[in-house]
Design an enzyme around this catalytic site. Structure first.
Site, PDB file in Angstrom:
ATOM      1  CE  LYS A   1       4.862   0.918   2.278  1.00 45.39           C
ATOM      2  NZ  LYS A   1       3.514   0.976   2.683  1.00 45.39           N
TER       3      LYS A   1
ATOM      4  CD  GLU B   1      -2.790   0.897   0.039  1.00 42.26           C
ATOM      5  OE1 GLU B   1      -3.584  -0.033  -0.109  1.00 42.26           O
ATOM      6  OE2 GLU B   1      -2.637   1.801  -0.806  1.00 42.26           O
TER       7      GLU B   1
ATOM      8  CB  CYS C   1       4.539   4.402   6.802  1.00 45.95           C
ATOM      9  SG  CYS C   1       2.958   3.641   7.098  1.00 45.95           S
TER      10      CYS C   1
ATOM     11  N   GLY D   1       8.157  12.394   9.774  1.00 46.66           N
ATOM     12  CA  GLY D   1       7.687  11.549  10.872  1.00 46.66           C
ATOM     13  C   GLY D   1       6.599  10.637  10.352  1.00 46.66           C
TER      14      GLY D   1
HETATM   15  C1  UDX Z   1       4.090   7.754   3.823  1.00 47.66           C
HETATM   16  C2  UDX Z   1       4.219   7.521   2.298  1.00 47.66           C
HETATM   17  O1  UDX Z   1       3.932   8.711   1.584  1.00 47.66           O
HETATM   18  C3  UDX Z   1       3.284   6.434   1.855  1.00 47.66           C
HETATM   19  O2  UDX Z   1       3.451   6.167   0.477  1.00 47.66           O
HETATM   20  C4  UDX Z   1       3.574   5.209   2.640  1.00 47.66           C
HETATM   21  O3  UDX Z   1       2.737   4.175   2.253  1.00 47.66           O
HETATM   22  C5  UDX Z   1       3.444   5.481   4.128  1.00 47.66           C
HETATM   23  O4  UDX Z   1       4.307   6.547   4.497  1.00 47.66           O
HETATM   24  P1  UDX Z   1       2.479   9.113   5.424  1.00 47.66           P
HETATM   25  O5  UDX Z   1       3.100   8.474   6.610  1.00 47.66           O
HETATM   26  O6  UDX Z   1       1.005   9.278   5.458  1.00 47.66           O
HETATM   27  O7  UDX Z   1       2.807   8.302   4.101  1.00 47.66           O
HETATM   28  O8  UDX Z   1       3.121  10.556   5.288  1.00 47.66           O
HETATM   29  P2  UDX Z   1       3.685  11.471   4.117  1.00 47.66           P
HETATM   30  O9  UDX Z   1       2.631  12.327   3.557  1.00 47.66           O
HETATM   31  O10 UDX Z   1       4.486  10.702   3.140  1.00 47.66           O
HETATM   32  O11 UDX Z   1       4.667  12.415   4.967  1.00 47.66           O
HETATM   33  C6  UDX Z   1       5.695  11.844   5.789  1.00 47.66           C
HETATM   34  C7  UDX Z   1       6.505  12.923   6.456  1.00 47.66           C
HETATM   35  O12 UDX Z   1       7.276  13.639   5.509  1.00 47.66           O
HETATM   36  C8  UDX Z   1       5.669  13.971   7.195  1.00 47.66           C
HETATM   37  O13 UDX Z   1       6.254  14.249   8.435  1.00 47.66           O
HETATM   38  C9  UDX Z   1       5.718  15.183   6.284  1.00 47.66           C
HETATM   39  O14 UDX Z   1       5.597  16.392   6.983  1.00 47.66           O
HETATM   40  C10 UDX Z   1       7.092  15.033   5.656  1.00 47.66           C
HETATM   41  N1  UDX Z   1       7.197  15.681   4.329  1.00 47.66           N
HETATM   42  C11 UDX Z   1       6.508  15.181   3.271  1.00 47.66           C
HETATM   43  C12 UDX Z   1       8.032  16.775   4.185  1.00 47.66           C
HETATM   44  O15 UDX Z   1       8.689  17.224   5.135  1.00 47.66           O
HETATM   45  N2  UDX Z   1       8.140  17.357   2.951  1.00 47.66           N
HETATM   46  C13 UDX Z   1       7.450  16.899   1.869  1.00 47.66           C
HETATM   47  O16 UDX Z   1       7.614  17.473   0.762  1.00 47.66           O
HETATM   48  C14 UDX Z   1       6.609  15.772   2.027  1.00 47.66           C
END
Ligand code: UDX
Length: 429
Positions: free
Chosen positions: A197, A146, A253, A250
């Site tokens: 993944k 996923e 995942c 953070g």
């Molecule tokens: C992530 C992956 O995107 C997803 O594909 C995977 O399946 C699970 O982990 P998620 O944990 O929901 O999803 O968060 P995501 O939106 O990816 O953001 C992760 C972290 O990166 C957050 O703390 C966010 O603030 C940070 N981030 C993200 C940034 O600092 N800059 C960005 O441009 C994008």
């Protein structure tokens, strides 16, 4: 199709809602009976945009149950969406996957496909397949990782760039593919799908740590990260997504999967991924380092912390940098006033010390010595910088670049953000 889903977390529930909406009959199983009770009352146990509405709309087609047999017997496809928590040493525990498998194996009485959505170490699908082998019925196991993000799970399932199916049998791959209809599909073997993944999340972590280091460098050489981002993001080989600098990544995942990937190689560590994790750890102390530009000591200061969730749109503070930042501030003798629209409870369960919960941003910043921004909530971005003048000393240290430095426009405050020139209209540093 009759589809069973093991695990009513945000992946399982979003999958259940979307597939029910496509007309499938869904049985959603979770061992947490309190959660199931809540779902049966029409309440959604996780914060996920649009999820409650979609579950409600399709409630006739979804049966929530804590009984494995009711869920799995007669299902044509069973999606495993249970959590795979991290151990102290960074490895993942498969206890929930295997207890789901045991119940599935004990319940199925006809051929079925098991699709593993949970993030599992490479080889888990093969092991599950071996475990499921029976002489009376045929149980095929596929890996179907996923990629959805918390907060936009429904959208991400409906508009996925691709689905990945790792299968040993064409028939099983075809069954899972047919569920996702028009979404482009990459079919491969189970081990490669599992690796995809980890490789995807590892790459995203590299990208984030890279842009964060470039942002830090921009500050050192008096360049501007916004311009640099535009300049490199417009190159299709690099891409503009996932290029926003900040205080580090953070969530439940990305950090976990990246740590697992970093220790996957038998030969030792995955050097680049280890470096990305190290940069991420250091980036978590960026705001604190910046605070010491303005104060010799933080002892006795009152600091507003705006935004606690690991990203906007979620109530989760799992691996959130705000938690580490708060702990460091408290350790340095500061008192905290905190604001977040969703994540206060989750935050408070992880932090101990003198913390004042505020219901409004205005309350949080009133007469404080310093303001840290940790999550780019719309409520923060929509503020007018003039509103910060109620601070005792208006020093804003913005870890998510919520404002344009040009908007300071002569206001008597300090606006210090990530990778951009600091605007200091207060005093000589
Ligand atoms: C992530 C992956 O995107 C997803 O594909 C995977 O399946 C699970 O982990 P998620 O944990 O929901 O999803 O968060 P995501 O939106 O990816 O953001 C992760 C972290 O990166 C957050 O703390 C966010 O603030 C940070 N981030 C993200 C940034 O600092 N800059 C960005 O441009 C994008």
């Amino acid at each position: 199709m009759i589809i069973a889903i093991a695990g009513a977390g945000y992946v399982g529930l979003a999958t259940a809602a979307v597939l029910a909406d496509k007309g499938h009959t869904i049985r959603c199983m979770d061992t947490d009976s309190a959660k199931i009770e809540k779902l049966n009352l029409g309440l959604c146990p996780v914060h996920e945009s649009g999820l409650q509405t979609l579950l409600q709309k399709n409630k006739e087609r979804i049966n929530f149950t804590s009984d494995g047999r009711t869920a799995y017997n007669g299902a044509e496809v069973v999606f495993i969406c249970v959590q795979t928590p991290e151990r102290e040493d960074g490895s993942v525990t498969l206890a929930y996957v295997y207890s789901a498998c045991a119940e599935i194996a004990g319940s199925l009485e006809r051929d079925a496909v098991i699709a593993i959505k949970s993030t599992v170490p490479v080889g888990t699908g093969d092991a599950v397949s071996e475990y499921m082998r029976r002489s009376d019925i045929r149980i095929d196991v596929v890996s179907n990782p996923e990629f959805l993000s918390q907060g936009s799970a429904i959208h991400d399932i409906l508009h996925a760039a691709r689905i990945v199916i790792g299968a040993a049998e064409e028939r099983a791959a075809a069954a899972v593919k047919s569920i996702f209809e028009s979404i482009p599909c990459i079919i491969t073997d189970r081990r490669s799908a599992e690796m995809i993944k980890y490789a995807a999340n590892g790459f995203l972590a590299l990208k984030l740590s890279y842009i964060n280091e470039v942002a830090n460098l921009c500050e050192a050489v008096d360049a501007d990260i916004d311009s640099v981002m535009r300049g490199i993001g417009s190159d299709p080989r690099i891409g503009a997504e996932y290029l926003k600098p900040g205080i580090g990544f953070g969530g439940s995942c990305l950090p976990k999967d990246t740590r697992a990937l970093s220790r996957m190689a038998d030969s030792g560590e995955f050097k680049m991924v280890c470096a990305a994790l190290e940069v991420n750890r250091e980036q978590g102390s960026l705001l604190l380092r910046k605070a010491f530009k303005y104060y010799d000591s933080l002892n006795g200061l009152v600091v507003a912390l705006l935004g606690l969730a690991f990203k906007p749109g979620t109530d989760s503070t799992e691996n959130a940098q705000s938690v580490h930042i708060a702990a460091a501030l408290l350790e340095n003798g500061a008192k905290l006033k905190i604001w977040d629209p969703l994540a206060k409870d989750s935050f408070i369960s992880r932090v101990s010390g003198e913390v004042i919960l505020c219901n409004t941003i205005q309350q949080a910043i009133l007469y404080v010595d310093l303001c840290f921004i940790c999550t780019e909530w719309e409520e923060i971005k929509n503020l007018n910088l003039e509103e910060f003048l109620v601070m005792k000393t208006p020093i804003i240290i913005d870890g998510r670049n919520c404002f344009n430095p040009a908007d300071v426009n002569g206001l008597p405050l300090i606006y210090d953000s990530v990778g951009r020139r600091t605007v200091n209209n207060l005093y000589e540093v």
